[in-house]
Structure formats: structure tokens, C-alpha cells
Design a protein around this motif. Structure first.
Motif, PDB file in Angstrom:
ATOM      1  N   PRO A 127       0.834  -1.197   0.000  1.00 54.84           N
ATOM      2  CA  PRO A 127       0.000   0.000   0.000  1.00 54.84           C
ATOM      3  C   PRO A 127       0.878   1.260   0.000  1.00 54.84           C
ATOM      4  CG  PRO A 127       0.050  -0.998   2.185  1.00 54.84           C
ATOM      5  CD  PRO A 127       0.762  -1.930   1.268  1.00 54.84           C
ATOM      6  N   VAL A 128       0.327   2.326  -0.545  1.00 52.79           N
ATOM      7  CA  VAL A 128       1.094   3.569  -0.640  1.00 52.79           C
ATOM      8  C   VAL A 128       1.509   4.057   0.751  1.00 52.79           C
ATOM      9  CG1 VAL A 128       1.053   5.941  -1.501  1.00 52.79           C
ATOM     10  CG2 VAL A 128      -0.215   4.141  -2.711  1.00 52.79           C
ATOM     11  N   ASP A 129       0.565   3.980   1.692  1.00 50.68           N
ATOM     12  CA  ASP A 129       0.858   4.460   3.043  1.00 50.68           C
ATOM     13  C   ASP A 129       0.493   3.373   4.059  1.00 50.68           C
ATOM     14  OD1 ASP A 129       1.098   5.656   5.467  1.00 50.68           O
ATOM     15  OD2 ASP A 129      -0.073   7.460   4.952  1.00 50.68           O
ATOM     16  N   CYS A 130       1.511   2.715   4.580  1.00 50.38           N
ATOM     17  CA  CYS A 130       1.280   1.564   5.474  1.00 50.38           C
ATOM     18  C   CYS A 130       0.565   1.994   6.753  1.00 50.38           C
ATOM     19  CB  CYS A 130       2.605   0.886   5.801  1.00 50.38           C
ATOM     20  SG  CYS A 130       2.436  -0.648   6.739  1.00 50.38           S
ATOM     21  N   SER A 131       0.818   3.228   7.180  1.00 48.05           N
ATOM     22  CA  SER A 131       0.223   3.655   8.455  1.00 48.05           C
ATOM     23  C   SER A 131      -1.295   3.837   8.323  1.00 48.05           C
ATOM     24  CB  SER A 131       0.871   4.957   8.923  1.00 48.05           C
ATOM     25  OG  SER A 131       0.478   6.015   8.070  1.00 48.05           O
ATOM     26  N   LYS A 132      -1.768   3.981   7.090  1.00 45.27           N
ATOM     27  CA  LYS A 132      -3.215   4.140   6.891  1.00 45.27           C
ATOM     28  C   LYS A 132      -3.864   2.888   6.305  1.00 45.27           C
ATOM     29  CE  LYS A 132      -3.560   9.144   6.475  1.00 45.27           C
ATOM     30  NZ  LYS A 132      -2.378   9.698   5.732  1.00 45.27           N
ATOM     31  N   ALA A 152      -7.314 -12.060   2.976  1.00 46.45           N
ATOM     32  CA  ALA A 152      -6.801 -10.700   2.779  1.00 46.45           C
ATOM     33  C   ALA A 152      -7.178 -10.183   1.395  1.00 46.45           C
ATOM     34  CB  ALA A 152      -5.279 -10.679   2.958  1.00 46.45           C
ATOM     35  N   TYR A 153      -6.972 -11.019   0.387  1.00 39.93           N
ATOM     36  CA  TYR A 153      -7.315 -10.644  -0.992  1.00 39.93           C
ATOM     37  C   TYR A 153      -8.805 -10.322  -1.097  1.00 39.93           C
ATOM     38  CZ  TYR A 153      -7.913 -11.202  -6.094  1.00 39.93           C
ATOM     39  OH  TYR A 153      -8.229 -11.013  -7.419  1.00 39.93           O
ATOM     40  N   ALA A 154      -9.613 -11.167  -0.473  1.00 40.64           N
ATOM     41  CA  ALA A 154     -11.070 -11.034  -0.599  1.00 40.64           C
ATOM     42  C   ALA A 154     -11.604  -9.824   0.161  1.00 40.64           C
ATOM     43  CB  ALA A 154     -11.753 -12.312  -0.117  1.00 40.64           C
ATOM     44  N   THR A 155     -10.877  -9.368   1.184  1.00 44.45           N
ATOM     45  CA  THR A 155     -11.333  -8.205   1.948  1.00 44.45           C
ATOM     46  C   THR A 155     -10.503  -6.968   1.607  1.00 44.45           C
ATOM     47  OG1 THR A 155      -9.895  -8.881   3.769  1.00 44.45           O
ATOM     48  CG2 THR A 155     -12.183  -9.563   3.903  1.00 44.45           C
ATOM     49  N   LYS A 156      -9.591  -7.136   0.646  1.00 42.25           N
ATOM     50  CA  LYS A 156      -8.705  -6.057   0.214  1.00 42.25           C
ATOM     51  C   LYS A 156      -7.930  -5.448   1.382  1.00 42.25           C
ATOM     52  CE  LYS A 156      -9.153  -3.607  -3.991  1.00 42.25           C
ATOM     53  NZ  LYS A 156      -9.763  -2.535  -4.778  1.00 42.25           N
ATOM     54  N   ARG A 157      -7.420  -6.304   2.200  1.00 42.41           N
ATOM     55  CA  ARG A 157      -6.584  -5.879   3.322  1.00 42.41           C
ATOM     56  C   ARG A 157      -5.177  -6.424   3.130  1.00 42.41           C
ATOM     57  NH1 ARG A 157      -8.828  -4.239   8.061  1.00 42.41           N
ATOM     58  NH2 ARG A 157     -11.074  -3.889   7.946  1.00 42.41           N
ATOM     59  N   THR A 158      -4.183  -5.619   3.483  1.00 40.24           N
ATOM     60  CA  THR A 158      -2.801  -6.074   3.387  1.00 40.24           C
ATOM     61  C   THR A 158      -2.550  -7.145   4.447  1.00 40.24           C
ATOM     62  OG1 THR A 158      -2.140  -3.892   2.620  1.00 40.24           O
ATOM     63  CG2 THR A 158      -0.387  -5.315   3.476  1.00 40.24           C
TER      64      THR A 158
END
Ligand code: GDP
Length: 469
Positions: free
Chosen positions: A98-103, A131-137
Motif C-alpha cells: 500500500p502507498v501508506d502503510c500507516s493508513k 486478505a485478498y477477498a477483503t482487500k486488506r494487506t
């Protein structure tokens, strides 16, 4: 179609007729004369039928394989396989960086499930699919991993170049809400509620391409997560390359996995080495109809150190690759220490890189090798023989088939079905019959395997429109 294609296609049509003429005629002969013959004469007759019947099968399968590579189909498959896999890998890369890991919205997965190596990798892959299915890293927490105290990153590349920190503004256990920044995932056995996208589900936006390309898109999908997860560190790669060279790993080669020790009698039945070798012989007999095979090579992996010497003694016309010291370590590994990571890494790598797998799908070791194998070929779905279960994924949703031909129960134990009936499949007996429950009639029993096909569970996943097709 070319002349060669049409000639070959008609050859297969005729071949199917011929095999039936042969079988029917021989069985009629047996019926008429069978009772006049002694037991041993009868056994000889049957053996002759089996041998020539096997030749029929080998020729037909060979012809079909050639047919499937004609007309540029093989190069289409190779290109499509690369394109589709690249797309999924780019999506995973996007998700993990992700562009910004903190967010970033995160899913935390703890690699401390108390089970063997195959089981833990499957646990990680389940987390990754979630993770893929919920779009979470996916953040993989692997401190003090029992297969390597130093953690996952000592063996495989980190899952992210930019985001491996599990902190966030708020956290919750699964399921949390869409806005919760950090969600912690339990093992699949404890997961509640269970979402629709658990294996063996496949994503709707890619399903047509997957079904067109691959004989088992459900496994292909799992394989894609393995491909990303199991990217070796250079050190690991070097160790495997050296092992390969030291054992003279050369193709053609069949991979055999014999799971014994703690598994036998609890989760699986005992199978003698002869049972595995029957299918190894099939593979080479088939290959030898097309090309000369100098050495019949087998990579033999087992957690029982007595299997390799036994096989070498019993089958002197085969060359067995493998290492008794690995098997000795493996027996220890079933008790989950980190001492034998090297052994299980080597064994799974070699099994996955063999031309054909003979094993028991009741073992996670073998299923993992099979999943990885799918990432190395456009379609390796038929390059295996399982002595027991059909393919499954631990914690999966119901596995269903759909009847494509009607069937009237003929023998005790069989069930009837109509076209379109949905069947919950429990297993394939690999004797022409599968076992399952007809969901319409609620009857359980055997049905001819050829009359049903897998009913894919096609589910809406995020489509990752940020990633170019
Ligand atoms: P399962 O119990 O066979 O379903 O698979 P798991 O991977 O969950 O646990 C079995 C563990 O035993 C593996 O992780 C290995 O540590 C060990 N093991 C089993 N078979 C082999 C084998 O052929 N080679 C090696 N090196 N280890 C094995």
C-alpha cells in the motif's frame, strides 16, 4: 482443423469403439466359459484382459494428449497461463504494498498453528485469500515460528516491501467492520462468521478464463497464493539448487510421497510401497510408448526412513532419489521442531517439480506439492494419482458436484440421480465410482464418477480495477 488433427481425432473415436468391442467380447467369453475353468486359468484370462485393456487406455490417452497440443493450442495455453498468473501476482503485489502503510487496512495472521509444515503453509494461504477477498494487506506474524525461530523472512521473501508492521488506529478480531484498520484472523477452524470466499471458491471476474485454462481452477487459484507466498530467499534457493545437483535430479521423474508414522491409523490408512509403484509403472509405460526412457527415476519422500531402502531393494530397475537422513529428520518434524525445515523444503520442492505425483491427498505435504505444481505448468491438474482422498483444502466449504447424466441405481449401495442434481461429494473410490449425497433425494451412496462434474463455487471477489489487466 489440419489433416493431422482430423486423422488423430477419428483415431480416438475408433479407439474408444475398439476398447469397448474388446471388453464386451472378452467379458461375454468369460460368462460363457468361466465356470468350466479352474481358478488359475480364470485368473490368467483376466490378467490378459487387464494387460491389453491397459494398452488400449495408454494409446487413447497419448492420442488425446497429442490432439490437445495440435493447432497451436499448447502455445495458447502457455501464453494464457502466463498472462492470467501475472495478473493475479500483480494484484497481490498491489495489495501487499500500500502507498501508506500507516493508513492501510490490515489483516493479521499468526503463524503459530500447532501443526506440521504443510498445515502451516495452508494456514498462511487461507489468511492470504481472506486478505485478498477483503482487500486488506496481509501481515504475517511469524516470530518464533516453529519451523524457523528467526521467522518466515529467513526462508521466504517478506510478503511486502513496504508494509510488514501490524500497528494501526483500531483493531478487532474477525470480522470487525469495513473501517476497522487492523483485523486479527483466527485459524480457519474457529472462523465465525464464515465468508463465501473460503476455498474452494473461485473469483467471478476471472472464473471464465480459469475454467477455460485449467482442469481444476479451484487448485489453480490456491496455487497462485502459494506462488506469491513461497518466493524463496536467495539462500533458500541456493540450498535447493545444491540439493538438486547433489542428487542428480533429472527428468523424466515421478515424485512419490509416502506418509506414515503418526498419520497411519489416525488420519490415513497404511499403503504399501507396491501400491504407489503400480502408478509409477503406469506413468513410465505410457511415456515409453512415445519415447525411450533411459532410467526410470523416482523422487521418494517419506517421514518413514525405512521406505527408501525397502523401495531400492524391491525395485532394482528404478533409480530412487531421496535421502534417508531427510526422512529421519521428518519423523522428528512430525513432532514440530524447527530442526528439519531443510528436509521438508527439499522434499516438497522436488515433489512439486516432478513430472507426476503419486501420493495420498490426505496429507497436507502432498496437497501442497500438488498446488505448487500447478504454478509450474499451464495445466498440471491431471499429473497426480492420490491413493486416498480427492483434493480438498482444510476448512473448505462444501464440495459439490452436479450430475451431467442421469443414473438409475443398479446395485446395492448405489444412488439414482437426474441431470442437474447437486451431489455433495465425499470421495472418489478411483474404481469408476464416487461416493456422495444427492441433495434432492437426500440419499447417500455410490454413483458413476463419469456422470458428474465439479460444481464450482463462483463468488464475487474484489476486482482490483486499480491493477491493469
Ligand atoms: P500431514 O500431517 O501429512 O497432513 O502434513 P503436515 O505438513 O501438516 O504435517 C506433517 C509433517 O511431517 C510435515 O510438515 C513434515 O514436517 C513431516 N513430514 C511428513 N512427510 C514428510 C516427508 O515426506 N518428508 C519430510 N521431510 N517431512 C515429512
Amino acid at each position: 482443423p489440419s489433416k493431422e488433427y482430423e486423422v488423430r481425432r477419428r483415431g480416438i473415436y475408433r479407439g474408444v469403439q475398439e476398447v469397448w468391442y474388446f471388453v464386451q467380447h472378452e467379458l461375454e467369453k468369460l460368462k460363457k466359459r468361466g465356470h468350466d475353468q479352474s481358478g488359475s486359468e480364470l485368473a490368467n484370462l483376466v490378467q490378459e484382459i487387464v494387460s491389453l485393456g491397459k494398452e488400449h487406455e495408454i494409446v487413447l490417452l497419448n492420442d488425446l494428449q497429442e490432439l490437445s497440443s495440435m493447432e497451436g493450442h499448447d502455445s495458447w495455453r502457455a501464453a494464457e497461463s502466463r498472462a492470467l498468473s501475472d495478473l493475479v501476482q500483480r494484484r497481490l503485489h498491489y495489495l501487499q504494498n500500500p502507498v501508506d502503510c500507516s493508513k492501510a487496512r490490515k489483516l493479521v495472521c499468526n503463524l503459530n498453528k500447532s501443526c506440521g509444515y504443510g498445515c502451516q503453509i495452508h494456514h498462511a494461504a487461507y489468511c492470504f485469500i481472506m486478505a485478498y477477498a477483503t482487500k486488506r494487506t496481509l501481515i504475517l506474524n511469524s516470530k518464533k515460528w516453529r519451523y524457523h525461530r528467526g521467522g518466515w523472512e529467513k526462508v521466504f521473501l517478506p510478503l511486502s516491501d513496504t508494509c510488514t508492521d501490524s500497528s494501526g488506529l483500531d483493531r478487532s478480531n474477525w470480522p470487525g467492520t469495513n473501517d476497522t484498520q487492523v483485523i486479527e484472523l483466527p485459524i480457519v477452524d474457529m472462523l465465525s462468521p464464515r465468508p463465501a470466499f473460503l476455498p474452494l471458491a473461485i473469483p467471478r471476474d476471472l472464473s471464465d478464463r480459469m475454467i477455460r485454462l485449467h482442469g481444476d481452477p479451484q487448485v489453480w487459484w490456491i496455487g497462485q497464493f502459494m506462488k506469491y507466498l513461497l518466493r524463496y530467499q536467495p539462500e533458500t534457493q541456493k540450498m535447493l539448487d545444491q540439493a538438486k545437483e547433489a542428487m542428480n535430479f533429472k527428468k523424466p521423474l515421478v515424485g512419490v510421497h509416502v506418509r506414515r508414522t503418526d498419520k497411519v491409523g489416525t488420519e490415513a490408512a497404511f499403503h504399501s510401497i507396491d501400491e504407489y509403484m503400480l502408478y509409477v509403472a503406469d506413468f513410465f509405460n505410457e511415456l515409453e510408448m512415445k519415447e525411450k526412457v533411459d532410467v526410470r527415476r523416482v523422487y521418494l519422500a517419506s517421514d518413514d526412513p525405512s521406505v527408501l531402502p525397502e523401495a531400492r531393494k524391491k525395485y532394482p530397475n528404478y533409480e530412487f532419489l531421496g535421502d534417508v537422513s531427510i526422512a529421519k529428520g521428518a519423523a522428528v518434524a512430525t513432532r514440530y521442531t524447527d530442526s528439519s525445515l531443510r528436509g521438508i523444503l527439499i522434499d516438497i520442492h522436488m515433489l512439486a517439480h516432478s513430472d507426476h505425483l503419486v501420493c495420498t491427498f490426505s496429507s497436507q505435504v502432498c496437497r501442497l506439492a500438488y498446488e505448487i505444481m500447478q504454478t509450474l505448468h499451464p495445466d498440471a491438474s491431471s499429473k497426480f494419482k492420490s491413493l486416498d482422498d480427492i483434493y480438498y483444502y482444510g476448512g473448505q466449504g462444501p464440495h459439490q458436484q452436479i450430475a451431467i447424466y442421469a443414473h438409475k441405481a443398479q446395485r446395492p449401495g448405489e444412488i439414482s440421480m437426474e441431470v442437474g442434481d447437486v451431489l455433495g461429494i465425499a470421495g472418489n473410490h478411483w474404481d469408476g465410482y464416487s461416493k456422495g449425497t444427492n441433495e434432492r433425494t437426500k440419499q447417500s451412496g455410490l454413483y458413476p464418477s463419469f456422470k458428474a462434474v465439479d460444481k464450482y463455487n463462483i463468488v464475487d471477489f474484489p476486482v482490483y480495477s486499480e491493477v491493469a489487466i
